[in-house]
Each structure stands twice: as structure tokens, then as C-alpha cells.
Scaffold this motif. Structure first.
Motif, mmCIF file in Angstrom:
data_model
loop_
_atom_site.group_PDB
_atom_site.id
_atom_site.type_symbol
_atom_site.label_atom_id
_atom_site.label_comp_id
_atom_site.label_asym_id
_atom_site.label_seq_id
_atom_site.Cartn_x
_atom_site.Cartn_y
_atom_site.Cartn_z
ATOM 1 N N LEU A 3 -13.047 22.018 -1.401
ATOM 2 C CA LEU A 3 -11.896 21.813 -0.512
ATOM 3 C C LEU A 3 -11.853 22.873 0.580
ATOM 4 N N ASN A 4 -12.243 24.115 0.246
ATOM 5 C CA ASN A 4 -12.298 25.171 1.260
ATOM 6 C C ASN A 4 -13.211 24.779 2.410
ATOM 7 N N VAL A 5 -14.351 24.172 2.066
ATOM 8 C CA VAL A 5 -15.291 23.717 3.095
ATOM 9 C C VAL A 5 -14.644 22.619 3.939
ATOM 10 N N VAL A 6 -13.991 21.661 3.247
ATOM 11 C CA VAL A 6 -13.324 20.559 3.947
ATOM 12 C C VAL A 6 -12.254 21.094 4.897
ATOM 13 N N ILE A 7 -11.433 22.026 4.380
ATOM 14 C CA ILE A 7 -10.314 22.559 5.158
ATOM 15 C C ILE A 7 -10.820 23.296 6.406
ATOM 16 N N TYR A 8 -11.942 23.966 6.278
ATOM 17 C CA TYR A 8 -12.470 24.723 7.408
ATOM 18 C C TYR A 8 -13.220 23.831 8.397
ATOM 19 N N ARG A 9 -14.026 22.904 7.876
ATOM 20 C CA ARG A 9 -14.940 22.178 8.760
ATOM 21 C C ARG A 9 -14.382 20.888 9.340
ATOM 22 N N LEU A 10 -13.549 20.186 8.563
ATOM 23 C CA LEU A 10 -13.100 18.870 9.034
ATOM 24 C C LEU A 10 -12.395 18.934 10.388
ATOM 25 N N PRO A 11 -11.462 19.894 10.595
ATOM 26 C CA PRO A 11 -10.797 19.958 11.907
ATOM 27 C C PRO A 11 -11.771 20.282 13.038
ATOM 28 N N LEU A 12 -12.914 20.888 12.719
ATOM 29 C CA LEU A 12 -13.903 21.213 13.745
ATOM 30 C C LEU A 12 -14.836 20.035 14.011
ATOM 31 N N ASP A 66 -2.892 20.807 7.722
ATOM 32 C CA ASP A 66 -1.688 20.644 8.532
ATOM 33 C C ASP A 66 -1.047 22.008 8.810
ATOM 34 N N TYR A 67 -1.050 22.856 7.807
ATOM 35 C CA TYR A 67 -0.485 24.203 7.960
ATOM 36 C C TYR A 67 -1.239 24.976 9.045
ATOM 37 N N ASP A 68 -2.571 24.859 9.034
ATOM 38 C CA ASP A 68 -3.405 25.582 10.005
ATOM 39 C C ASP A 68 -3.350 24.963 11.400
ATOM 40 N N GLU A 69 -3.544 23.650 11.442
ATOM 41 C CA GLU A 69 -3.845 22.996 12.720
ATOM 42 C C GLU A 69 -2.750 22.049 13.207
ATOM 43 N N GLY A 70 -1.794 21.732 12.306
ATOM 44 C CA GLY A 70 -0.766 20.774 12.710
ATOM 45 C C GLY A 70 -1.268 19.343 12.786
ATOM 46 N N ILE A 71 -2.347 19.052 12.053
ATOM 47 C CA ILE A 71 -2.832 17.667 11.996
ATOM 48 C C ILE A 71 -3.151 17.294 10.551
ATOM 49 N N ILE A 72 -3.106 16.007 10.274
ATOM 50 C CA ILE A 72 -3.570 15.490 8.982
ATOM 51 C C ILE A 72 -4.658 14.479 9.315
ATOM 52 N N PRO A 73 -5.935 14.821 9.029
ATOM 53 C CA PRO A 73 -7.048 14.007 9.540
ATOM 54 C C PRO A 73 -7.140 12.621 8.915
ATOM 55 N N ASN A 74 -7.418 11.632 9.777
ATOM 56 C CA ASN A 74 -7.665 10.264 9.303
ATOM 57 C C ASN A 74 -8.863 10.210 8.367
ATOM 58 N N ARG A 75 -9.802 11.126 8.576
ATOM 59 C CA ARG A 75 -11.005 11.122 7.739
ATOM 60 C C ARG A 75 -10.665 11.418 6.285
#
Ligand SMILES: [Zn+2]
Length: 248
Positions: free
Chosen positions: A17-26, A114-123
Motif C-alpha cells: 500500500l505504501n508503494v500504491v500511495i506514493y506512486r499512483l498519484p504520480l 486523499d489526505y496527501d493529494e486531495g484526490i481519490i483515484p479512479n484506478r
């Protein structure tokens, strides 16, 4: 022994999940390339990737560049492990438990992003929604899952319309997903719990025009906490409440 394995599974899931949280928004792939230090880019070996322990052993610093590694990594790993264990203690080995592990993972990732970026990814939410309906077939039943998704998604959709941008489409999709996993009763409870945890204030601020697009509320962590509690402890919470009511 078995509980130890569940905790281990949770730690490994948390590490992913750490990987997901860091990479998905990028917009990066979550499977390739392997883990790297976000500071120096050095690829990390097995010894750097043991959940929680590596971080403690290396005192929160990168082995190669000495750069600080956020304490949030081990926290996400531990939170995931505890969530996995609590779900297991509630459901033993069952479809409900597997569903709870998947839901826990989705909620932790969405809350943190969402806490970091203010988004909840569709992915996350789109495949999660499909998984939720699939698993509901073995747990709460498809009709209940559809009603739950419709109800909770509908409420947040209305709130999103009223708030004119203060609440986003990602929140609506996450609510749909929570409804799909927890069914109709679960969705009602999730909504009540989320509202109690500060959501009411946020919705009031948004709908009264005191906060708008520029002060978009990051609602994901509240949705996640309420959804998780409703899924795992829904029956207990409702029983407790009814017992309490019966004193009057
Ligand atoms: Zn480094």
C-alpha cells in the motif's frame, strides 16, 4: 501461530500500500520498477524492505544516501496489519474476512492519498467497486450491495452537487464502493458514523457557502474510517445502540 501469519500478511499488504500511495498519484506503475529510495533513487534490497523492522533497524534513514524516510511507512504497515487482524478475529476464515482485507486495503490507500493529494483515484475505486459487488454475492448479497451503493453514493452525490466542488467525484465513488462491500444496513451505518466524525461540520461549511472550491474538504479519511467500522463492527454498534435505547 495462525494469527501471526495474518499479521505478517497485513504487514506485507501495508508495504505494498505504501508503494500504491506514493506512486499512483504520480501516474507510475505500482509493480515495476522495484522499490527505490525516493531521495537518491537507489534500488532497495530485501534487507531494506522488511516491513516496520527495516525502518527501525535503519533508524528511519536510507542505507545509501542517509536521507530521512518518513515514519508514515511503518505506520501504514502497522495500521494495515492491525486492520487485517481485527477483521480476521471477527470473521475467522470466510468470504467476509477476505472482503474485509480487500476493503481495508482500499480504504487505507484512499484515505492516505486523499489526505496527501486531495484526490481519490479512479484506478482504485473502479476496480474496487467491481470487487465489492463480486464479494457481496457471497456476503451481504447483491441486492443489499446495490441498495447500499445507491443510497450512500446518492447521498454524497447530492452533497457534491450542493457543495459545488467542495466535495469531489472521488468521494462519491468511494461511498458507492463502501456501500457495495457493506450492503444496505452497513451503508446507513457508515454514513451515520462518518457524519458523526466531523463530516456534518464539513457538509455544513460546504453547503452554507462558508467553504467552497478553494477550501475543498479532504473527506476520504472520514469516509474510510466510517466505512471500515460499519463493515467490521456494524452488528455490535447497532446492538449496543439498541441496548442503550432500551434503557429509556
Ligand atoms: Zn536514498
Amino acid at each position: 501461530m495462525f494469527m501471526f501469519l495474518i499479521v505478517l500478511l497485513g504487514l506485507i499488504a501495508g508495504s505494498f500500500l505504501n508503494v500504491v500511495i506514493y506512486r499512483l498519484p504520480l501516474g507510475e506503475s505500482v509493480v515495476w520498477p522495484g522499490s527505490r529510495c525516493t531521495g537518491c533513487g537507489h534500488s532497495l534490497g530485501v534487507g531494506d524492505l522488511v516491513p516496520v523492522l527495516s525502518w527501525l533497524w535503519l533508524k528511519g534513514r536510507c542505507r545509501y544516501c542517509g536521507g530521512k524516510i518518513s515514519g508514515r511507512y511503518p505506520v501504514i504497515e502497522m495500521v494495515t496489519a492491525v486492520a487485517f487482524l481485527l477483521v480476521y478475529l471477527k470473521g475467522d476464515m470466510s468470504c467476509y474476512t477476505v472482503g474485509g482485507w480487500i476493503l481495508s486495503s482500499i480504504l487505507i490507500a484512499c484515505a492516505a492519498i486523499d489526505y496527501d493529494e486531495g484526490i481519490i483515484p479512479n484506478r482504485i475505486t473502479y476496480p474496487g467497486l467491481i470487487l465489492g459487488f463480486f464479494i457481496s454475492y457471497f456476503t451481504v448479497g447483491l441486492p443489499s450491495a446495490f441498495l447500499g451503493a445507491l443510497l450512500y453514493g446518492g447521498i454524497l452525490f447530492s452533497a457534491a452537487l450542493l457543495s459545488r466542488g467542495g466535495m469531489g467525484g472521488g468521494d462519491v465513488k468511494l461511498a458507492l464502493l463502501i456501500g457495495a462491500f457493506s450492503g444496505f444496513e452497513g451503508a446507513v451505518l457508515a454514513f451515520i458514523l462518518t457524519s458523526m466524525m466531523g463530516g456534518v461540520g464539513a457538509v455544513y461549511l460546504l453547503t452554507s457557502g462558508k467553504a467552497g472550491r478553494k477550501t475543498a474538504v479532504r473527506f476520504g479519511p472520514f469516509l474510510a474510517a466510517g466505512g471500515w467500522l460499519a463493515y467490521v463492527y456494524g452488528a455490535e454498534i447497532i446492538n449496543y445502540y439498541l441496548t442503550w435505547l432500551s434503557y429509556f
